[in-house]
Write an enzyme that holds these catalytic residues in place. Structure first.
Site, PDB file in Angstrom:
ATOM      1  N   LYS A 184       4.570   9.688 -18.983  1.00  0.00           N
ATOM      2  CA  LYS A 184       5.281   8.415 -19.122  1.00  0.00           C
ATOM      3  C   LYS A 184       4.338   7.280 -18.769  1.00  0.00           C
ATOM      4  O   LYS A 184       3.988   7.085 -17.608  1.00  0.00           O
ATOM      5  CB  LYS A 184       6.485   8.360 -18.172  1.00  0.00           C
ATOM      6  CG  LYS A 184       7.355   7.147 -18.447  1.00  0.00           C
ATOM      7  CD  LYS A 184       8.197   6.733 -17.278  1.00  0.00           C
ATOM      8  CE  LYS A 184       7.585   5.628 -16.459  1.00  0.00           C
ATOM      9  NZ  LYS A 184       7.359   4.363 -17.139  1.00  0.00           N
ATOM     10  N   GLU A 196      -1.944   9.038  -6.714  1.00  0.00           N
ATOM     11  CA  GLU A 196      -3.028   8.050  -6.668  1.00  0.00           C
ATOM     12  C   GLU A 196      -2.358   6.699  -6.492  1.00  0.00           C
ATOM     13  O   GLU A 196      -1.775   6.160  -7.443  1.00  0.00           O
ATOM     14  CB  GLU A 196      -3.832   8.065  -7.976  1.00  0.00           C
ATOM     15  CG  GLU A 196      -4.539   9.372  -8.265  1.00  0.00           C
ATOM     16  CD  GLU A 196      -5.713   9.634  -7.343  1.00  0.00           C
ATOM     17  OE1 GLU A 196      -6.099   8.749  -6.562  1.00  0.00           O
ATOM     18  OE2 GLU A 196      -6.247  10.753  -7.407  1.00  0.00           O
ATOM     19  N   CYS A 218      -7.137  -0.836  -8.477  1.00  0.00           N
ATOM     20  CA  CYS A 218      -6.799  -0.265  -7.167  1.00  0.00           C
ATOM     21  C   CYS A 218      -8.002  -0.218  -6.237  1.00  0.00           C
ATOM     22  O   CYS A 218      -7.836  -0.161  -5.022  1.00  0.00           O
ATOM     23  CB  CYS A 218      -6.201   1.120  -7.344  1.00  0.00           C
ATOM     24  SG  CYS A 218      -7.221   2.173  -8.378  1.00  0.00           S
ATOM     25  N   GLU A 256      -1.487  -5.182  -0.722  1.00  0.00           N
ATOM     26  CA  GLU A 256      -2.146  -5.191  -2.028  1.00  0.00           C
ATOM     27  C   GLU A 256      -1.630  -6.383  -2.850  1.00  0.00           C
ATOM     28  O   GLU A 256      -0.441  -6.461  -3.159  1.00  0.00           O
ATOM     29  CB  GLU A 256      -1.841  -3.874  -2.749  1.00  0.00           C
ATOM     30  CG  GLU A 256      -2.709  -3.655  -3.959  1.00  0.00           C
ATOM     31  CD  GLU A 256      -2.464  -2.306  -4.619  1.00  0.00           C
ATOM     32  OE1 GLU A 256      -1.310  -1.850  -4.685  1.00  0.00           O
ATOM     33  OE2 GLU A 256      -3.448  -1.719  -5.099  1.00  0.00           O
TER      34      GLU A 256
HETATM   35  P1  NAD Z   1       4.283   1.052 -10.163  1.00  0.00           P
HETATM   36  O1  NAD Z   1       4.334   1.962  -8.989  1.00  0.00           O
HETATM   37  O2  NAD Z   1       5.247  -0.070 -10.222  1.00  0.00           O
HETATM   38  O3  NAD Z   1       4.555   1.903 -11.507  1.00  0.00           O
HETATM   39  C1  NAD Z   1       3.767   3.024 -11.840  1.00  0.00           C
HETATM   40  C2  NAD Z   1       4.558   3.895 -12.802  1.00  0.00           C
HETATM   41  O4  NAD Z   1       5.712   4.403 -12.124  1.00  0.00           O
HETATM   42  C3  NAD Z   1       5.071   3.157 -14.034  1.00  0.00           C
HETATM   43  O5  NAD Z   1       4.998   4.001 -15.163  1.00  0.00           O
HETATM   44  C4  NAD Z   1       6.527   2.896 -13.668  1.00  0.00           C
HETATM   45  O6  NAD Z   1       7.375   2.731 -14.791  1.00  0.00           O
HETATM   46  C5  NAD Z   1       6.871   4.151 -12.892  1.00  0.00           C
HETATM   47  N1  NAD Z   1       8.027   4.024 -11.985  1.00  0.00           N
HETATM   48  C6  NAD Z   1       8.570   2.896 -11.472  1.00  0.00           C
HETATM   49  N2  NAD Z   1       9.635   3.213 -10.708  1.00  0.00           N
HETATM   50  C7  NAD Z   1       9.757   4.558 -10.732  1.00  0.00           C
HETATM   51  C8  NAD Z   1      10.667   5.481 -10.119  1.00  0.00           C
HETATM   52  N3  NAD Z   1      11.665   5.077  -9.323  1.00  0.00           N
HETATM   53  N4  NAD Z   1      10.496   6.794 -10.354  1.00  0.00           N
HETATM   54  C9  NAD Z   1       9.468   7.233 -11.130  1.00  0.00           C
HETATM   55  N5  NAD Z   1       8.592   6.405 -11.742  1.00  0.00           N
HETATM   56  C10 NAD Z   1       8.736   5.087 -11.544  1.00  0.00           C
HETATM   57  O7  NAD Z   1       2.784   0.590 -10.313  1.00  0.00           O
HETATM   58  P2  NAD Z   1       2.195  -0.447 -11.367  1.00  0.00           P
HETATM   59  O8  NAD Z   1       2.652  -1.811 -10.965  1.00  0.00           O
HETATM   60  O9  NAD Z   1       2.448   0.030 -12.746  1.00  0.00           O
HETATM   61  O10 NAD Z   1       0.616  -0.293 -11.117  1.00  0.00           O
HETATM   62  C11 NAD Z   1      -0.060  -0.911 -10.102  1.00  0.00           C
HETATM   63  C12 NAD Z   1      -0.222   0.006  -8.917  1.00  0.00           C
HETATM   64  O11 NAD Z   1      -0.931   1.184  -9.316  1.00  0.00           O
HETATM   65  C13 NAD Z   1      -1.059  -0.602  -7.817  1.00  0.00           C
HETATM   66  O12 NAD Z   1      -0.468  -0.310  -6.577  1.00  0.00           O
HETATM   67  C14 NAD Z   1      -2.405   0.101  -7.952  1.00  0.00           C
HETATM   68  O13 NAD Z   1      -3.174   0.133  -6.787  1.00  0.00           O
HETATM   69  C15 NAD Z   1      -1.974   1.454  -8.379  1.00  0.00           C
HETATM   70  N6  NAD Z   1      -3.077   2.170  -9.020  1.00  0.00           N
HETATM   71  C16 NAD Z   1      -3.687   3.166  -8.316  1.00  0.00           C
HETATM   72  C17 NAD Z   1      -4.769   3.849  -8.882  1.00  0.00           C
HETATM   73  C18 NAD Z   1      -5.458   4.945  -8.133  1.00  0.00           C
HETATM   74  O14 NAD Z   1      -6.266   5.644  -8.746  1.00  0.00           O
HETATM   75  N7  NAD Z   1      -5.196   5.153  -6.857  1.00  0.00           N
HETATM   76  C19 NAD Z   1      -5.198   3.522 -10.159  1.00  0.00           C
HETATM   77  C20 NAD Z   1      -4.547   2.496 -10.849  1.00  0.00           C
HETATM   78  C21 NAD Z   1      -3.474   1.835 -10.265  1.00  0.00           C
END
Ligand code: NAD
Length: 481
Positions: free
Chosen positions: A158, A233, A267, A362
């Site tokens: 997803k 991650e 990130c 963050e």
């Molecule tokens: P997010 O946590 O809002 O969403 C990530 C994914 O989870 C999306 O596909 C979203 O639709 C889904 N999601 C949202 N609510 C959910 C739920 N209740 N149950 C299951 N899935 C759900 O993150 P974002 O805003 O899309 O991305 C930014 C974040 O990602 C930042 O915190 C960044 O640091 C992190 N990130 C981490 C890495 C890493 O390698 N550690 C890499 C890239 C991004």
């Protein structure tokens, strides 16, 4: 009726494409198809699985301009970044895992008891549910999908619903490369609906999540119902530690590049620079000067350094952090001005308190905070003083300082005299609130497998010595007589 969702170009606000969103019933269907396809894919030889990934690398490379253009369109990121970082990185990753598929092995067998020989089999887990974020949609899909498929699993992924296009294109490339039906399915849907259904689905063997720490926690709770394996991650707040013997020009350029990559929506972005007092003033001046030269503008223009953020709402969120920091006593040496739609000016803050929100949380935008420190102990202690532990860098020409920083800074990756580069051969992943598990490298491939111990009796004796612990020799003889 499925919900129609407009995928939007954040730089212009124009709708790029409408898509029907999936719901929980689509998750059931995709997981069912993946369960049916998984045994067949698991029994395909590593060489053939590797060949599919190698073809994906070639096809991606041939279509790199299309992928780069679409990534920029849906994310607002500069086309130069999409062309030179996102797409080639994914091509390399596909090629790496294509080769790695053939390298997966258990430990050599051995005799650890006088009567047995042992060996290790690494086997695919079955069906992996992957959930990805919006900041590097293609890269993140690749990091999840390539090792999982290389190890012989089926995957339901997803993407973030606001940036699904390149993940859909990637699945098309996989189909063209010969991946059997059902082995990879992309479901575009909302997190709390499709993501949650996937994380808690009884037909899923592992959940692989990249995203925020808050959502990662919810995903882990849902996955606990299995319980099933979880790979997280999560967020980061990377420190950038400049010791007083550092090459100042290198540190200034490294800080600006590290803070602004992908508009700071990275990130591992450099977010907190700690600079030893003798260099502090000159470092702040240098960074302010360079930030002033950065070109913010149309993401499709190859001359643009920083494009738009992912949305106007996100730019407002970033500005909220900056506004509250200034109200709490920080000073904006650059930027800090209200957003223009989804565009946000690169911002340099000084004078923030270590415990303040801007240093601890963050922000995920083009914002760098600089703080001074006195001695090495303090610099390292400040670097470790947040809940995150994804990445960090230390800047010094002293080999002992570099050695100490690499040992004592608590993060999944410590760069010495650089910040950001990643390579397919080496693992990426955090500790503390940045999660657990590794993307990329052989470590990632292994995470998508289970370890099976095979223990074979090698003496051929009907009566084993250890049977004495269960029944005596006498009774054994009666039983036989
Ligand atoms: P997010 O946590 O809002 O969403 C990530 C994914 O989870 C999306 O596909 C979203 O639709 C889904 N999601 C949202 N609510 C959910 C739920 N209740 N149950 C299951 N899935 C759900 O993150 P974002 O805003 O899309 O991305 C930014 C974040 O990602 C930042 O915190 C960044 O640091 C992190 N990130 C981490 C890495 C890493 O390698 N550690 C890499 C890239 C991004």
């Amino acid at each position: 009726m499925p919900e129609r969702f407009p995928v939007t170009n954040p730089a212009t606000g124009e709708v790029v494409r409408h898509l029907d969103l999936a719901d929980a019933s689509d998750v059931d269907a995709a997981v069912g198809a993946a369960r049916a396809a998984a045994p067949g894919w698991a029994s395909v030889s590593p060489a053939e699985r590797g060949a599919v990934l190698a073809r994906v690398a070639t096809l991606l490379d041939e279509r790199s301009e299309d992928f780069a253009g679409t990534e920029t369109l849906q994310c607002g990121k500069p086309i130069r970044l999409s062309r030179e970082f996102d797409v080639p990185g994914t091509v390399d990753n596909a090629a790496f895992f294509g080769a790695a598929a053939r390298m997966l092995e258990g430990k050599a067998s051995g005799e650890y008891s006088p009567e047995h020989t042992s060996s290790i089999r690494r086997e695919p887990l079955g069906v992996v549910g992957s959930i990805a974020p919006w900041n590097y949609p293609l890269n993140m899909a690749g990091w999840k999908v390539f090792p999982a498929l290389a190890a012989g699993n089926a995957v339901v992924i997803k993407p973030a619903e606001i940036t699904p296009l390149t993940t859909i294109m990637l699945a098309e490339v996989f189909a063209e490369a010969g991946l059997p039906d059902g082995v990879l399915t992309v479901l575009v849907g909302r997190g709390p609906v499709v993501g949650a259904a996937l994380a808690g689905h009884p037909g899923i063997d592992m959940v692989s999540f990249t995203g925020s720490t808050a959502v990662g926690r919810q995903v882990a709770e849902l996955a606990a119902s299995g319980p099933r394996r979880v790979h997280l991650e999560l967020g980061g707040k990377a420190p950038f530690v400049v010791f007083d013997d550092a090459d100042l020009e290198a540190a200034v350029h490294g800080a600006v590049a590290g803070a602004l990559i992908n508009g700071g929506q990275d990130c591992t972005a450099a977010t907190r620079a700690y600079v030893q007092r003798p260099l502090y003033e000159r470092f702040v001046e240098g960074v302010a000067d360079l930030l002033g030269q950065v070109r913010v503008g149309d993401p499709s223009d190859p001359a643009t350094d920083v494009g738009s953020l992912i949305s106007a709402t996100h730019a407002e969120r970033v500005h909220g952090f900056v506004t509250r920091a200034v109200q709490a006593g920080a000073k904006a040496m650059r930027g800090g001005t209200a957003p223009d739609g989804a565009f946000y000016r690169p911002t340099l803050l000084v004078g923030a308190a270590q415990q303040s929100e801007i240093v601890q949380d963050e922000v995920f935008g083009p914002v760098l905070v600089v703080l001074p420190f006195d001695d090495d102990d303090e610099g390292i202690a400040l670097a470790n003083d947040t809940r995150f532990g994804l990445a960090a860098s230390a800047w010094t020409r002293d080999v002992y300082r570099a050695g100490r920083a690499s040992r004592e800074i608590a993060a999944g990756c410590v760069w010495i005299n650089d910040h950001i580069p990643i390579i397919s051969e080496m693992p990426h992943g955090g500790i503390k609130a940045s999660g657990y598990g590794k993307d990329m490298s052989m470590y990632s491939l292994e995470e998508y497998t289970s370890v099976k111990h095979v223990m074979s009796e090698i003496t051929g004796k009907a009566r084993k010595d250890w049977h004495r612990t269960v029944f005596t020799g006498d009774r054994g003889e009666q039983g036989n007589g």
